[in-house]
Write a protein that holds these residues in place. Structure first.
Motif, mmCIF file in Angstrom:
data_model
loop_
_atom_site.group_PDB
_atom_site.id
_atom_site.type_symbol
_atom_site.label_atom_id
_atom_site.label_comp_id
_atom_site.label_asym_id
_atom_site.label_seq_id
_atom_site.Cartn_x
_atom_site.Cartn_y
_atom_site.Cartn_z
ATOM 1 N N GLU A 16 0.833 -1.207 0.000
ATOM 2 C CA GLU A 16 0.000 0.000 0.000
ATOM 3 C C GLU A 16 0.869 1.259 0.000
ATOM 4 O O GLU A 16 0.522 2.266 -0.630
ATOM 5 N N PHE A 17 2.004 1.205 0.698
ATOM 6 C CA PHE A 17 2.896 2.362 0.736
ATOM 7 C C PHE A 17 3.391 2.740 -0.654
ATOM 8 O O PHE A 17 3.463 3.919 -1.000
ATOM 9 N N VAL A 18 3.709 1.777 -1.466
ATOM 10 C CA VAL A 18 4.190 2.039 -2.822
ATOM 11 C C VAL A 18 3.072 2.650 -3.664
ATOM 12 O O VAL A 18 3.311 3.561 -4.463
ATOM 13 N N ALA A 19 1.843 2.181 -3.473
ATOM 14 C CA ALA A 19 0.708 2.741 -4.213
ATOM 15 C C ALA A 19 0.463 4.198 -3.808
ATOM 16 O O ALA A 19 0.197 5.056 -4.662
ATOM 17 N N VAL A 20 0.558 4.490 -2.521
ATOM 18 C CA VAL A 20 0.385 5.874 -2.048
ATOM 19 C C VAL A 20 1.504 6.753 -2.585
ATOM 20 O O VAL A 20 1.268 7.884 -3.031
ATOM 21 N N LEU A 21 2.717 6.254 -2.563
ATOM 22 C CA LEU A 21 3.849 7.013 -3.092
ATOM 23 C C LEU A 21 3.695 7.267 -4.594
ATOM 24 O O LEU A 21 3.961 8.371 -5.073
ATOM 25 N N ALA A 22 3.232 6.284 -5.332
ATOM 26 C CA ALA A 22 3.018 6.456 -6.773
ATOM 27 C C ALA A 22 1.922 7.485 -7.043
ATOM 28 O O ALA A 22 2.039 8.301 -7.968
ATOM 29 N N ALA A 23 0.862 7.474 -6.232
ATOM 30 C CA ALA A 23 -0.208 8.466 -6.398
ATOM 31 C C ALA A 23 0.313 9.873 -6.098
ATOM 32 O O ALA A 23 -0.009 10.831 -6.812
ATOM 33 N N PHE A 24 1.119 10.001 -5.057
ATOM 34 C CA PHE A 24 1.702 11.302 -4.714
ATOM 35 C C PHE A 24 2.592 11.816 -5.844
ATOM 36 O O PHE A 24 2.526 12.988 -6.220
ATOM 37 N N VAL A 25 3.408 10.959 -6.393
ATOM 38 C CA VAL A 25 4.298 11.348 -7.494
ATOM 39 C C VAL A 25 3.480 11.750 -8.724
ATOM 40 O O VAL A 25 3.803 12.730 -9.407
ATOM 41 N N ALA A 26 2.395 11.039 -8.998
ATOM 42 C CA ALA A 26 1.550 11.368 -10.153
ATOM 43 C C ALA A 26 0.895 12.735 -9.973
ATOM 44 O O ALA A 26 0.895 13.566 -10.898
ATOM 45 N N ILE A 27 0.343 13.002 -8.796
ATOM 46 C CA ILE A 27 -0.298 14.303 -8.536
ATOM 47 C C ILE A 27 0.735 15.418 -8.575
ATOM 48 O O ILE A 27 0.488 16.491 -9.152
ATOM 49 N N ASN A 28 1.900 15.186 -8.002
ATOM 50 C CA ASN A 28 2.967 16.178 -8.007
ATOM 51 C C ASN A 28 3.405 16.491 -9.435
ATOM 52 O O ASN A 28 3.645 17.651 -9.780
ATOM 53 N N THR A 29 3.496 15.486 -10.280
ATOM 54 C CA THR A 29 3.884 15.689 -11.680
ATOM 55 C C THR A 29 2.848 16.512 -12.426
ATOM 56 O O THR A 29 3.189 17.429 -13.181
#
Length: 68
Positions: A16-29
């Motif tokens: 789940e941590f990797v999924a949250v991190l990927a979502a954060f990176v996508a929104i930040n991008t």
């Protein structure tokens, strides 16, 4: 044999941590791209779209024949 990087097991990528991190990176991008494009475009002034009568009725120029 040389190892050029660290490979993660597939189970680590499904955390789940990797999924949250990927979502954060996508929104930040998306935000970064939006701000970059907005900085490239010319500025938009709302006052240019709204017709206001904040103009002087008389000219204050030293030239008496200057247009109002």
């Amino acid at each position: 044999m040389h190892v050029w990087g660290i490979l993660l097991p597939e189970s680590a990528l499904r955390e789940e941590f990797v999924a949250v991190l990927a979502a954060f990176v996508a929104i930040n991008t998306i935000l970064y791209v939006t701000l970059s494009v907005a900085k490239i475009l010319p500025k938009v002034y709302v006052q240019d779209w709204i017709s206001t009568r904040n103009r002087r009725s008389e000219t204050r120029s030293i030239d008496p024949d200057a247009p109002v």
